[in-house]
Design a protein around this motif. Structure first.
Motif, PDB file in Angstrom:
ATOM      1  N   ALA A   1       0.841  -1.205   0.000  1.00 32.02           N
ATOM      2  CA  ALA A   1       0.000   0.000   0.000  1.00 32.02           C
ATOM      3  C   ALA A   1       0.876   1.256   0.000  1.00 32.02           C
ATOM      4  O   ALA A   1       0.604   2.229  -0.709  1.00 32.02           O
ATOM      5  CB  ALA A   1      -0.910  -0.008   1.219  1.00 32.02           C
ATOM      6  N   GLU A   2       1.936   1.202   0.792  1.00 31.54           N
ATOM      7  CA  GLU A   2       2.840   2.352   0.929  1.00 31.54           C
ATOM      8  C   GLU A   2       3.497   2.736  -0.404  1.00 31.54           C
ATOM      9  O   GLU A   2       3.674   3.915  -0.709  1.00 31.54           O
ATOM     10  CB  GLU A   2       3.923   1.977   1.952  1.00 31.54           C
ATOM     11  N   ILE A   3       3.856   1.723  -1.229  1.00 29.05           N
ATOM     12  CA  ILE A   3       4.539   2.041  -2.494  1.00 29.05           C
ATOM     13  C   ILE A   3       3.551   2.272  -3.640  1.00 29.05           C
ATOM     14  O   ILE A   3       3.945   2.523  -4.769  1.00 29.05           O
ATOM     15  CB  ILE A   3       5.572   0.958  -2.888  1.00 29.05           C
ATOM     16  N   GLY A   4       2.248   2.163  -3.330  1.00 30.33           N
ATOM     17  CA  GLY A   4       1.245   2.507  -4.335  1.00 30.33           C
ATOM     18  C   GLY A   4       0.740   1.372  -5.199  1.00 30.33           C
ATOM     19  O   GLY A   4       0.101   1.594  -6.227  1.00 30.33           O
ATOM     20  N   ALA A   5       1.039   0.128  -4.778  1.00 33.17           N
ATOM     21  CA  ALA A   5       0.536  -1.014  -5.548  1.00 33.17           C
ATOM     22  C   ALA A   5      -0.976  -1.142  -5.349  1.00 33.17           C
ATOM     23  O   ALA A   5      -1.504  -0.748  -4.314  1.00 33.17           O
ATOM     24  CB  ALA A   5       1.229  -2.300  -5.104  1.00 33.17           C
ATOM     25  N   ASP A   6      -1.659  -1.716  -6.346  1.00 33.85           N
ATOM     26  CA  ASP A   6      -3.113  -1.884  -6.242  1.00 33.85           C
ATOM     27  C   ASP A   6      -3.473  -3.133  -5.452  1.00 33.85           C
ATOM     28  O   ASP A   6      -4.579  -3.248  -4.926  1.00 33.85           O
ATOM     29  CB  ASP A   6      -3.736  -1.998  -7.640  1.00 33.85           C
ATOM     30  N   GLY A   7      -2.543  -4.077  -5.423  1.00 34.37           N
ATOM     31  CA  GLY A   7      -2.850  -5.321  -4.730  1.00 34.37           C
ATOM     32  C   GLY A   7      -1.598  -6.022  -4.257  1.00 34.37           C
ATOM     33  O   GLY A   7      -0.489  -5.728  -4.706  1.00 34.37           O
ATOM     34  N   PHE A   8      -1.810  -6.964  -3.327  1.00 35.90           N
ATOM     35  CA  PHE A   8      -0.710  -7.747  -2.762  1.00 35.90           C
ATOM     36  C   PHE A   8      -1.197  -9.180  -2.613  1.00 35.90           C
ATOM     37  O   PHE A   8      -2.369  -9.408  -2.336  1.00 35.90           O
ATOM     38  CB  PHE A   8      -0.336  -7.182  -1.382  1.00 35.90           C
ATOM     39  N   ALA A   9      -0.315 -10.141  -2.823  1.00 40.70           N
ATOM     40  CA  ALA A   9      -0.682 -11.534  -2.587  1.00 40.70           C
ATOM     41  C   ALA A   9       0.474 -12.254  -1.902  1.00 40.70           C
ATOM     42  O   ALA A   9       1.625 -12.109  -2.323  1.00 40.70           O
ATOM     43  CB  ALA A   9      -1.020 -12.216  -3.898  1.00 40.70           C
ATOM     44  N   PRO A  10       0.172 -13.013  -0.837  1.00 43.42           N
ATOM     45  CA  PRO A  10       1.229 -13.723  -0.111  1.00 43.42           C
ATOM     46  C   PRO A  10       1.695 -15.000  -0.806  1.00 43.42           C
ATOM     47  O   PRO A  10       2.776 -15.505  -0.539  1.00 43.42           O
ATOM     48  CB  PRO A  10       0.581 -14.057   1.232  1.00 43.42           C
ATOM     49  N   ASP A  11       0.860 -15.548  -1.726  1.00 42.92           N
ATOM     50  CA  ASP A  11       1.266 -16.774  -2.400  1.00 42.92           C
ATOM     51  C   ASP A  11       0.588 -16.873  -3.767  1.00 42.92           C
ATOM     52  O   ASP A  11      -0.266 -16.060  -4.122  1.00 42.92           O
ATOM     53  CB  ASP A  11       0.927 -18.000  -1.543  1.00 42.92           C
ATOM     54  N   ALA A  12       0.969 -17.897  -4.520  1.00 43.44           N
ATOM     55  CA  ALA A  12       0.506 -18.032  -5.906  1.00 43.44           C
ATOM     56  C   ALA A  12      -1.010 -18.184  -6.027  1.00 43.44           C
ATOM     57  O   ALA A  12      -1.640 -17.574  -6.886  1.00 43.44           O
ATOM     58  CB  ALA A  12       1.209 -19.214  -6.566  1.00 43.44           C
ATOM     59  N   GLY A  13      -1.588 -18.989  -5.130  1.00 40.23           N
ATOM     60  CA  GLY A  13      -3.031 -19.197  -5.202  1.00 40.23           C
ATOM     61  C   GLY A  13      -3.809 -17.918  -4.993  1.00 40.23           C
ATOM     62  O   GLY A  13      -4.727 -17.592  -5.748  1.00 40.23           O
TER      63      GLY A  13
END
Length: 208
Positions: A185-197
């Motif tokens: 969120a801090e770097i401005g990404a729209d989303g984050f995912a902890p793993d491939a699924g």
């Protein structure tokens, strides 16, 4: 055990040669391509956990990923027909200074199975290259940036901010061992995912 359970078990131990036949048998038995894929994803989650806890090492993880890839090859024509409309093109790459690609390759397979056309830029990708790739390819809706080292976190930040500053209408998803939802969120990404699924689920959410 059912064929789908067998697929799951054999992916986990990386029985690459057996997987295509077992996947086909599971399909013949009436399992859906989506269910078989999910079983293999679950299997890779187990592999990922074992890897994280030090029970297995990179070679075992790679063999399991290769086994899953063989299974995905059998399912791909069915999965492609399964999505009513393509979700567009996803550009994926590991950021500058980082040469890790196991996680990226798994994420790429998963996002592709969700209905995206994948363009893989490989590893050690400079920020500008992501922007060029968006311009070079048709219907790009998503850019996935991977960073596996704490030392490449600034490169991840630069990649996200360069893509955002380009004014291109794409969503950016980030992931990798040291990445947190807060940092994303801090770097401005729209989303984050902890793993491939979860990357595949998030990717669909972002462009829907």
């Amino acid at each position: 055990m059912s064929k789908i359970e067998e697929v799951k078990a054999k992916v986990e131990i990386g029985k690459t040669k057996l997987i295509p036949g077992l996947v086909q048998e599971a399909l013949d038995e009436g399992s859906s391509a989506a269910d078989i894929l999910q079983a293999m994803v679950d299997s890779m989650s187990v592999v990922g956990e074992k890897f994280s806890s030090g029970e297995i090492f990179v070679p075992e993880m790679l063999i399991a990923a290769k086994a899953m890839a063989k299974g995905v090859d059998v399912l791909r024509p069915l999965l492609a027909g399964d999505t009513s409309a393509s979700l567009g093109t996803c550009i994926i790459g590991t950021v500058a200074g980082d040469l890790h690609d196991i996680g990226k390759n798994l994420v790429s397979m998963m996002i592709e199975s969700a209905g995206f056309t994948m363009v893989d830029l490989g590893v050690d990708v400079p920020a500008e290259r992501f922007v060029e790739a968006v311009k070079e390819n048709e219907n790009v809706t998503l850019v996935a940036c991977s960073g596996l080292l704490t030392t490449t976190m600034p490169a991840l930040k630069e990649a996200v901010q360069t893509i955002k500053a380009s004014g291109l209408d794409v969503k950016v998803i980030v992931g990798g061992a040291p990445v947190t939802p807060e940092y994303a969120a801090e770097i401005g990404a729209d989303g984050f995912a902890p793993d491939a699924g979860s990357a595949a689920v998030k990717a669909k959410e972002l462009v829907a």
